[in-house]
Enzyme design. Sequence first.
Site, PDB file in Angstrom:
ATOM      1  N   LYS A  22       0.655  -1.208   0.003  1.00  0.00           N
ATOM      2  CA  LYS A  22       0.060   0.024  -0.007  1.00  0.00           C
ATOM      3  C   LYS A  22       1.022   1.169  -0.113  1.00  0.00           C
ATOM      4  O   LYS A  22       0.688   2.208  -0.718  1.00  0.00           O
ATOM      5  CB  LYS A  22      -0.749   0.037   1.250  1.00  0.00           C
ATOM      6  CG  LYS A  22      -1.560   1.369   1.476  1.00  0.00           C
ATOM      7  CD  LYS A  22      -2.407   1.426   2.680  1.00  0.00           C
ATOM      8  CE  LYS A  22      -1.859   1.688   3.914  1.00  0.00           C
ATOM      9  NZ  LYS A  22      -1.613   3.297   4.012  1.00  0.00           N
ATOM     10  N   ASN A  23       1.903   1.426   1.006  1.00  0.00           N
ATOM     11  CA  ASN A  23       2.434   2.543   1.018  1.00  0.00           C
ATOM     12  C   ASN A  23       3.546   2.808  -0.359  1.00  0.00           C
ATOM     13  O   ASN A  23       3.745   3.903  -0.509  1.00  0.00           O
ATOM     14  CB  ASN A  23       3.349   2.632   2.208  1.00  0.00           C
ATOM     15  CG  ASN A  23       2.417   2.912   3.562  1.00  0.00           C
ATOM     16  OD1 ASN A  23       1.274   3.085   3.305  1.00  0.00           O
ATOM     17  ND2 ASN A  23       2.838   2.668   4.937  1.00  0.00           N
ATOM     18  N   CYS A 123      -5.433  13.739  12.298  1.00  0.00           N
ATOM     19  CA  CYS A 123      -5.375  12.361  12.116  1.00  0.00           C
ATOM     20  C   CYS A 123      -5.322  11.657  13.392  1.00  0.00           C
ATOM     21  O   CYS A 123      -4.810  12.135  14.384  1.00  0.00           O
ATOM     22  CB  CYS A 123      -3.814  12.068  11.332  1.00  0.00           C
ATOM     23  SG  CYS A 123      -3.334  10.681  11.069  1.00  0.00           S
ATOM     24  N   ARG A 128       0.643  14.758  13.096  1.00  0.00           N
ATOM     25  CA  ARG A 128       1.214  14.634  11.795  1.00  0.00           C
ATOM     26  C   ARG A 128       1.143  15.824  10.889  1.00  0.00           C
ATOM     27  O   ARG A 128       0.510  16.045   9.794  1.00  0.00           O
ATOM     28  CB  ARG A 128       0.486  13.554  10.944  1.00  0.00           C
ATOM     29  CG  ARG A 128       0.503  12.126  11.879  1.00  0.00           C
ATOM     30  CD  ARG A 128      -0.176  11.083  10.976  1.00  0.00           C
ATOM     31  NE  ARG A 128       0.422  10.359   9.917  1.00  0.00           N
ATOM     32  CZ  ARG A 128       0.230   9.099   9.319  1.00  0.00           C
ATOM     33  NH1 ARG A 128      -0.867   8.881   9.500  1.00  0.00           N
ATOM     34  NH2 ARG A 128       0.920   8.563   8.333  1.00  0.00           N
ATOM     35  N   ASP A 318       4.402   0.912  12.026  1.00  0.00           N
ATOM     36  CA  ASP A 318       3.236   0.153  11.601  1.00  0.00           C
ATOM     37  C   ASP A 318       3.107  -1.317  12.130  1.00  0.00           C
ATOM     38  O   ASP A 318       2.347  -1.885  11.818  1.00  0.00           O
ATOM     39  CB  ASP A 318       3.585   0.137  10.101  1.00  0.00           C
ATOM     40  CG  ASP A 318       3.075   1.538   9.545  1.00  0.00           C
ATOM     41  OD1 ASP A 318       2.543   2.620  10.113  1.00  0.00           O
ATOM     42  OD2 ASP A 318       2.958   1.825   8.101  1.00  0.00           O
ATOM     43  N   ARG A 410      -8.722  -0.204   3.833  1.00  0.00           N
ATOM     44  CA  ARG A 410      -7.537   0.918   3.430  1.00  0.00           C
ATOM     45  C   ARG A 410      -6.331   0.103   3.168  1.00  0.00           C
ATOM     46  O   ARG A 410      -5.552   0.604   2.466  1.00  0.00           O
ATOM     47  CB  ARG A 410      -7.547   1.785   4.445  1.00  0.00           C
ATOM     48  CG  ARG A 410      -8.528   2.901   4.489  1.00  0.00           C
ATOM     49  CD  ARG A 410      -8.293   3.940   5.077  1.00  0.00           C
ATOM     50  NE  ARG A 410      -6.932   4.586   4.903  1.00  0.00           N
ATOM     51  CZ  ARG A 410      -6.168   5.006   5.766  1.00  0.00           C
ATOM     52  NH1 ARG A 410      -6.209   4.941   7.158  1.00  0.00           N
ATOM     53  NH2 ARG A 410      -5.035   5.402   5.435  1.00  0.00           N
TER      54      ARG A 410
HETATM   55  C1  UD1 Z   1       4.569   7.112   6.375  1.00  0.00           C
HETATM   56  C2  UD1 Z   1       3.815   5.744   6.342  1.00  0.00           C
HETATM   57  C3  UD1 Z   1       3.085   5.270   7.497  1.00  0.00           C
HETATM   58  C4  UD1 Z   1       4.127   5.177   8.525  1.00  0.00           C
HETATM   59  C5  UD1 Z   1       4.955   6.105   8.649  1.00  0.00           C
HETATM   60  C6  UD1 Z   1       6.312   5.862   9.572  1.00  0.00           C
HETATM   61  C7  UD1 Z   1       2.635   6.203   4.094  1.00  0.00           C
HETATM   62  C8  UD1 Z   1       1.455   6.597   3.186  1.00  0.00           C
HETATM   63  N1  UD1 Z   1       2.543   6.209   5.407  1.00  0.00           N
HETATM   64  O1  UD1 Z   1       3.748   8.143   6.975  1.00  0.00           O
HETATM   65  O2  UD1 Z   1       2.183   4.087   7.277  1.00  0.00           O
HETATM   66  O3  UD1 Z   1       3.603   4.865   9.672  1.00  0.00           O
HETATM   67  O4  UD1 Z   1       5.540   6.729   7.277  1.00  0.00           O
HETATM   68  O5  UD1 Z   1       6.968   4.747   8.911  1.00  0.00           O
HETATM   69  O6  UD1 Z   1       3.733   5.727   3.345  1.00  0.00           O
HETATM   70  N2  UD1 Z   1       6.589  14.730  10.598  1.00  0.00           N
HETATM   71  C9  UD1 Z   1       6.841  15.996  10.770  1.00  0.00           C
HETATM   72  N3  UD1 Z   1       6.671  16.882   9.921  1.00  0.00           N
HETATM   73  C10 UD1 Z   1       6.405  16.814   8.788  1.00  0.00           C
HETATM   74  C11 UD1 Z   1       6.394  15.129   8.349  1.00  0.00           C
HETATM   75  C12 UD1 Z   1       6.339  14.435   9.506  1.00  0.00           C
HETATM   76  O7  UD1 Z   1       7.047  16.462  12.140  1.00  0.00           O
HETATM   77  O8  UD1 Z   1       6.233  17.416   7.735  1.00  0.00           O
HETATM   78  C13 UD1 Z   1       6.811  13.759  11.774  1.00  0.00           C
HETATM   79  C14 UD1 Z   1       5.637  12.919  11.972  1.00  0.00           C
HETATM   80  O9  UD1 Z   1       4.702  13.574  12.997  1.00  0.00           O
HETATM   81  C15 UD1 Z   1       5.942  11.728  12.610  1.00  0.00           C
HETATM   82  C16 UD1 Z   1       7.572  11.511  12.042  1.00  0.00           C
HETATM   83  O10 UD1 Z   1       7.694  12.765  11.424  1.00  0.00           O
HETATM   84  O11 UD1 Z   1       6.343  11.825  13.974  1.00  0.00           O
HETATM   85  C17 UD1 Z   1       7.486  10.501  10.918  1.00  0.00           C
HETATM   86  O12 UD1 Z   1       6.565  10.821   9.974  1.00  0.00           O
HETATM   87  P1  UD1 Z   1       6.438  10.450   8.486  1.00  0.00           P
HETATM   88  O13 UD1 Z   1       7.571   9.452   8.164  1.00  0.00           O
HETATM   89  O14 UD1 Z   1       6.402  11.575   7.557  1.00  0.00           O
HETATM   90  O15 UD1 Z   1       5.061   9.316   8.232  1.00  0.00           O
HETATM   91  P2  UD1 Z   1       4.004   9.663   6.994  1.00  0.00           P
HETATM   92  O16 UD1 Z   1       5.009   9.628   5.753  1.00  0.00           O
HETATM   93  O17 UD1 Z   1       3.177  10.236   7.322  1.00  0.00           O
END
Ligand code: UD1
Length: 432
Positions: A22-23, A123, A128, A318, A410
């Site tokens: 999925k991701n 979320c 997030r 995850d 999902r």
């Molecule tokens: C992706 C995955 C999700 C997984 C996560 C961590 C997808 C669609 N989703 O989510 O399943 O749990 O990686 O492996 O691929 N953060 C910030 N600012 C930002 C972006 C992130 O502070 O702009 C923080 C987040 O709040 C979190 C951390 O960084 O604490 C990691 O998040 P991130 O790796 O970005 O997760 P996603 O890409 O949303």
Amino acid sequence: MDRILIRGGRRLSGRLPISGAKNAALTLLPCALLTDEPLTLRNLPRLADVDSFGHLLNQFGVSTLVEGSRPEDFGRVMTMRAGRLTGTTAPYDIVRKMRASILVLGPLVGRAGEATVSLPGGCAIGNRPIDLHLKALEAIGARIEFTAGYVKASAPRSTAGGGRLAGGRYSFPVVSVGATENVVMAAVTARGGSRIENAAREPEIVDLCRCLVAMGARIDGIGTETLEIEGVDRLHGATYAVMPDRIEAGSYACAAAITGGDLELAGVTADDLRATLDALAAAGVTVEERRGNVRVAATGRIGPLTLSTAPYPGFATDMQAQFMAMLALATGASVLTETIFENRYMHVPELARMGADIQVRGRTAVVRGVDRLAGAPVMATDLRASMSLVLAGLAAEGETQVSRVYHLDRGYERLEEKLSAVGADIERVGDG
Ligand code: UD1
């Protein structure tokens, strides 16, 4: 609304096919925006999020064609073509339902010179934010503006016409999967080169980079924390197969372990789920790697573990909820620490209703193994939490009803079909 009904206590055994990730799919789909030629993705999982992403792409004038897949087959093939973009705005209605919609920001600004995306809002698994996505795009030349719930990214216009990003250097203060994906997709067609430091190294990022390279991108350091990208004038079409879903595989590995079962997970890249397999082995579960398959067999009760989630190659956030369900039946006390997302323990009260003994203090959960769980009606507020309840239900005595099945839809392709084929007593029931 549908529910999943599980009568627990059956030992699972047999061969279970693993779907496309999925991701990975959610970051490969927006790559179609980067070229006017067709991008064909094979091994796409049949999931609600993939369908929603297809609809989002249609909003920008991308045609989507699903080919040659029979309903009984797992996976499908989709060809997308963004001949001419007819829009560059991702509306609130779609973004609020699917957070991954933010991943159109990078490729749209890369291709069209501008993109407007609704801010994703709250979320279930924490705040997030998207600040890192925006900072990284800014560092490679995008201008960022906010208007009434939307964020607009644009590239400076040259005298020759359409805007194009300059490229640049960015070092992530925190590893972010999504922000790395967005900046990579934006940088591949920039005028100059980009250097991305402290980039996420998740296998899904490797999959993204490989697909972009197949489309003509120039990326060095794939799979490392430093990505060097040389912008090219244009990308071309390609055909690419989505990687196997390491989280789905890990979830079913836990299903084998929690039911005292023996499953052969078919079509898995074991290296992608090394931390999960190592943790299972440390809990006393037999893990055997064969070419493209992984066998997971329980030889007795699960041993307790101490685990902390971390960016790849660490133990995946995850997988935290699924391990918690499994460790609820372990022979001793386990300690789980969630370092990636705050508020990712929403399965705890539901597992407790089934008899689990779990205490949460801040980011740490202490799970004291019990001898048995009891089936109950439960519901969860996110995808992996829902899976942890399914796992608990498979091992529990009596009947478990998991509601809010749309979370599972999902991320797990035909969950009840795959599980009943290996011996689970599980069915989907409607309310009607
Ligand atoms: C992706 C995955 C999700 C997984 C996560 C961590 C997808 C669609 N989703 O989510 O399943 O749990 O990686 O492996 O691929 N953060 C910030 N600012 C930002 C972006 C992130 O502070 O702009 C923080 C987040 O709040 C979190 C951390 O960084 O604490 C990691 O998040 P991130 O790796 O970005 O997760 P996603 O890409 O949303």
